[in-house]
Motif scaffolding. Structure first.
Motif, mmCIF file in Angstrom:
data_model
loop_
_atom_site.group_PDB
_atom_site.id
_atom_site.type_symbol
_atom_site.label_atom_id
_atom_site.label_comp_id
_atom_site.label_asym_id
_atom_site.label_seq_id
_atom_site.Cartn_x
_atom_site.Cartn_y
_atom_site.Cartn_z
ATOM 1 N N SER A 53 3.285 -0.687 11.066
ATOM 2 C CA SER A 53 3.407 0.170 9.882
ATOM 3 C C SER A 53 3.859 -0.687 8.710
ATOM 4 C CB SER A 53 4.439 1.271 10.135
ATOM 5 O OG SER A 53 4.734 1.962 8.940
ATOM 6 N N VAL A 54 3.456 -0.289 7.496
ATOM 7 C CA VAL A 54 3.940 -0.998 6.309
ATOM 8 C C VAL A 54 5.187 -0.328 5.733
ATOM 9 C CG1 VAL A 54 1.809 -2.156 5.617
ATOM 10 C CG2 VAL A 54 2.209 0.215 4.905
ATOM 11 N N GLY A 67 3.591 5.280 11.938
ATOM 12 C CA GLY A 67 4.532 6.301 11.483
ATOM 13 C C GLY A 67 5.871 6.156 12.181
ATOM 14 N N ASN A 95 -4.276 7.209 13.816
ATOM 15 C CA ASN A 95 -4.062 8.651 13.746
ATOM 16 C C ASN A 95 -3.677 8.990 12.305
ATOM 17 O OD1 ASN A 95 -3.737 11.292 14.380
ATOM 18 N ND2 ASN A 95 -2.209 10.994 16.000
ATOM 19 N N GLU A 96 -4.664 9.420 11.533
ATOM 20 C CA GLU A 96 -4.464 9.767 10.114
ATOM 21 C C GLU A 96 -3.887 8.613 9.308
ATOM 22 O OE1 GLU A 96 -2.528 13.508 9.499
ATOM 23 O OE2 GLU A 96 -3.832 14.552 10.904
ATOM 24 N N VAL A 125 2.156 4.695 1.208
ATOM 25 C CA VAL A 125 2.115 5.276 2.548
ATOM 26 C C VAL A 125 2.124 6.803 2.487
ATOM 27 C CG1 VAL A 125 3.136 3.317 3.714
ATOM 28 C CG2 VAL A 125 4.610 5.075 2.779
ATOM 29 N N GLY A 160 -0.807 1.902 12.113
ATOM 30 C CA GLY A 160 -0.252 2.865 11.167
ATOM 31 C C GLY A 160 0.562 3.871 11.974
ATOM 32 N N HIS A 200 3.691 12.167 12.167
ATOM 33 C CA HIS A 200 3.326 12.217 10.744
ATOM 34 C C HIS A 200 1.835 12.528 10.653
ATOM 35 C CE1 HIS A 200 6.849 10.444 8.484
ATOM 36 N NE2 HIS A 200 7.196 10.224 9.735
ATOM 37 N N HIS A 201 1.412 13.519 11.417
ATOM 38 C CA HIS A 201 0.011 13.938 11.322
ATOM 39 C C HIS A 201 -0.038 15.454 11.495
ATOM 40 C CE1 HIS A 201 0.557 12.980 15.726
ATOM 41 N NE2 HIS A 201 0.238 14.250 15.753
ATOM 42 N N ARG A 253 3.966 -4.743 9.905
ATOM 43 C CA ARG A 253 2.765 -5.551 9.659
ATOM 44 C C ARG A 253 1.677 -4.690 9.035
ATOM 45 N NH1 ARG A 253 1.974 -9.539 14.897
ATOM 46 N NH2 ARG A 253 4.183 -9.928 15.199
ATOM 47 N N ASN A 254 0.760 -5.405 8.384
ATOM 48 C CA ASN A 254 -0.395 -4.766 7.767
ATOM 49 C C ASN A 254 -1.501 -4.640 8.810
ATOM 50 O OD1 ASN A 254 -2.605 -4.039 6.230
ATOM 51 N ND2 ASN A 254 -2.198 -5.555 4.613
ATOM 52 N N MET A 255 -2.013 -3.437 9.024
ATOM 53 C CA MET A 255 -3.044 -3.283 10.059
ATOM 54 C C MET A 255 -4.364 -3.961 9.684
ATOM 55 S SD MET A 255 -3.796 0.790 9.856
ATOM 56 C CE MET A 255 -4.089 1.650 8.308
ATOM 57 N N ARG A 266 4.778 14.240 4.544
ATOM 58 C CA ARG A 266 3.670 15.070 4.956
ATOM 59 C C ARG A 266 3.887 15.636 6.343
ATOM 60 N NH1 ARG A 266 -1.548 11.484 5.450
ATOM 61 N NH2 ARG A 266 -2.211 13.229 6.669
ATOM 62 N N GLN A 313 10.214 3.146 8.755
ATOM 63 C CA GLN A 313 9.593 3.747 9.944
ATOM 64 C C GLN A 313 9.680 2.812 11.148
ATOM 65 O OE1 GLN A 313 5.553 4.695 8.814
ATOM 66 N NE2 GLN A 313 6.150 6.627 7.865
ATOM 67 N N LEU A 329 0.830 -1.195 0.000
ATOM 68 C CA LEU A 329 0.000 0.000 0.000
ATOM 69 C C LEU A 329 0.863 1.243 0.000
ATOM 70 C CD1 LEU A 329 -2.255 -1.500 2.668
ATOM 71 C CD2 LEU A 329 -3.175 -0.585 0.558
HETATM 72 N N1 SAM Z 1 -0.149 7.531 12.851
HETATM 73 C C1 SAM Z 1 1.160 8.069 12.591
HETATM 74 C C2 SAM Z 1 1.286 9.464 13.162
HETATM 75 O O1 SAM Z 1 0.262 10.015 13.565
HETATM 76 O O2 SAM Z 1 2.396 9.996 13.233
HETATM 77 C C3 SAM Z 1 1.497 8.014 11.106
HETATM 78 C C4 SAM Z 1 0.481 8.572 10.160
HETATM 79 S S1 SAM Z 1 1.076 8.464 8.458
HETATM 80 C C5 SAM Z 1 0.190 9.709 7.723
HETATM 81 C C6 SAM Z 1 0.289 6.988 7.830
HETATM 82 C C7 SAM Z 1 0.864 5.717 8.394
HETATM 83 O O3 SAM Z 1 0.001 4.655 8.016
HETATM 84 C C8 SAM Z 1 2.240 5.340 7.909
HETATM 85 O O4 SAM Z 1 3.020 4.968 9.006
HETATM 86 C C9 SAM Z 1 2.000 4.120 7.030
HETATM 87 O O5 SAM Z 1 3.070 3.210 7.031
HETATM 88 C C10 SAM Z 1 0.804 3.544 7.730
HETATM 89 N N2 SAM Z 1 0.012 2.592 6.938
HETATM 90 C C11 SAM Z 1 -0.653 2.778 5.787
HETATM 91 N N3 SAM Z 1 -1.269 1.648 5.393
HETATM 92 C C12 SAM Z 1 -0.996 0.733 6.352
HETATM 93 C C13 SAM Z 1 -1.337 -0.627 6.545
HETATM 94 N N4 SAM Z 1 -2.111 -1.291 5.675
HETATM 95 N N5 SAM Z 1 -0.871 -1.266 7.633
HETATM 96 C C14 SAM Z 1 -0.078 -0.640 8.529
HETATM 97 N N6 SAM Z 1 0.271 0.659 8.406
HETATM 98 C C15 SAM Z 1 -0.171 1.324 7.332
#
Ligand code: SAM
Length: 285
Positions: A120-121, A100, A165-166, A12, A98, A43-44, A147-149, A16, A125, A10
């Motif tokens: 996180s994928v 970050g 969180n985002e 990411v 997820g 990362h939000h 891992r995949n959430m 940002r 990170q 996916l």
């Molecule tokens: N939650 C964190 C924060 O607030 O700092 C990071 C937010 S960042 C915008 C999006 C995060 O979602 C990234 O770490 C990305 O790797 C993770 N992500 C996206 N798809 C994912 C999935 N299927 N499984 C695990 N993590 C995922």
């Protein structure tokens, strides 16, 4: 539990956040003690009003002062999320889905003294956050996994609470909430902070489409959240429209050294009401 590393399937999102800025600055400020709030990597986006004085004063320190202020608002956003996790004890276990670079996970551990897992994928990170956990002296309690959430591999009912969180704009909501319902016991809490498209206005706006393209994500319509939560037995206990509190962050970021050009799309979308910044807290029922 030994789970094979998953292929990154996916997107990411593009850069940002302020993380790169922090990283560069930390490298040049070796005296900064690890473990301070200022060393968290988010990362939000942020919440609350900014101090306008950061825009004045000596030009040579202006950029740093603006970035510090953006970071303070990002930390305030994470704190607002943690405020909704309910009664968490040191014996509990939490999941940051997820995660970050782990900023919200470390704040959760500091507040509740409990175990926190992040997934996180992005393997970069995960490595970065595990290093931070080591440096902060909490590696035994805060642990990040590649891992995949949507399919974490953790046991049923393993977590007192789960948050995103985002991160929800990168995945399918029904699949995500099915996994969270599996991971939570009855009465377990899920908290989500996310931007969503205001489908009360009908079609998706050009500004929201621009946000999607910029971050290579798919912002979900507001109603999709509530349909998918209900379908998985996650009953909202609190919904907060944070939109008004989200706008100042973007106004400040538009004047900052970390602006990317996407600030205008956020300010337009928020201003016209086509995009909303929501906090949803739900219980597993
Ligand atoms: N939650 C964190 C924060 O607030 O700092 C990071 C937010 S960042 C915008 C999006 C995060 O979602 C990234 O770490 C990305 O790797 C993770 N992500 C996206 N798809 C994912 C999935 N299927 N499984 C695990 N993590 C995922």
């Amino acid at each position: 539990m030994d789970i094979p590393r998953q292929e990154q399937s996916l997107p990411v999102g593009r850069h940002r956040d302020l993380a790169a800025w922090w990283h560069a600055r930390r490298a040049s400020h070796t005296g900064v003690a690890l473990g301070e709030v200022g060393d968290l990597y988010h990362h939000h986006y942020g919440l609350g009003t900014y101090d306008p004085s950061v825009l004045d004063g000596p030009p040579e320190t202006r950029d740093d002062r603006i970035v510090d202020e953006l970071h303070r608002l990002e930390t305030a956003q994470a704190m607002a999320l943690l405020d909704r996790l309910g009664d968490v004890t040191p014996e509990d276990r939490l999941l940051d889905a997820g995660s970050g670079r782990g900023g919200t996970s470390f704040l959760a551990h500091e507040r509740f003294a409990c175990r926190v897992d992040g997934v996180s994928v992005s393997d970069h990170q995960v490595d970065f956050s595990n290093n931070q956990a080591r440096e902060r002296g909490c590696r035994g309690k805060v642990c990040f996994h590649y891992r995949n959430m949507l399919d974490t591999g953790f046991p049923d009912g393993f977590y007192r609470a789960v948050w995103t969180n985002e991160t929800t704009m990168y995945v399918d909501l029904p699949a995500l909430f099915r996994e969270f319902a599996r991971l939570l016991p009855l009465g377990g809490r899920y908290v989500c902070v996310t931007g969503c498209a205001n489908d009360a206005l009908g079609r998706r706006s050009a500004a929201v489409s621009r946000i999607d393209r910029h971050y290579i994500c798919g912002v979900h319509p507001r109603s999709d959240y509530f349909q998918a939560l209900a379908a998985s037995g996650l009953a909202p206990i609190e919904v907060v429209d944070l939109t008004d509190r989200a706008v100042p962050y973007w106004e400040l970021r538009a004047q900052s050294p970390v602006r990317t050009g996407i600030e205008e799309a956020f300010l337009t979308a928020y201003g016209e009401g086509s995009f909303q910044y929501l906090l949803i807290a739900a219980d597993r029922v």
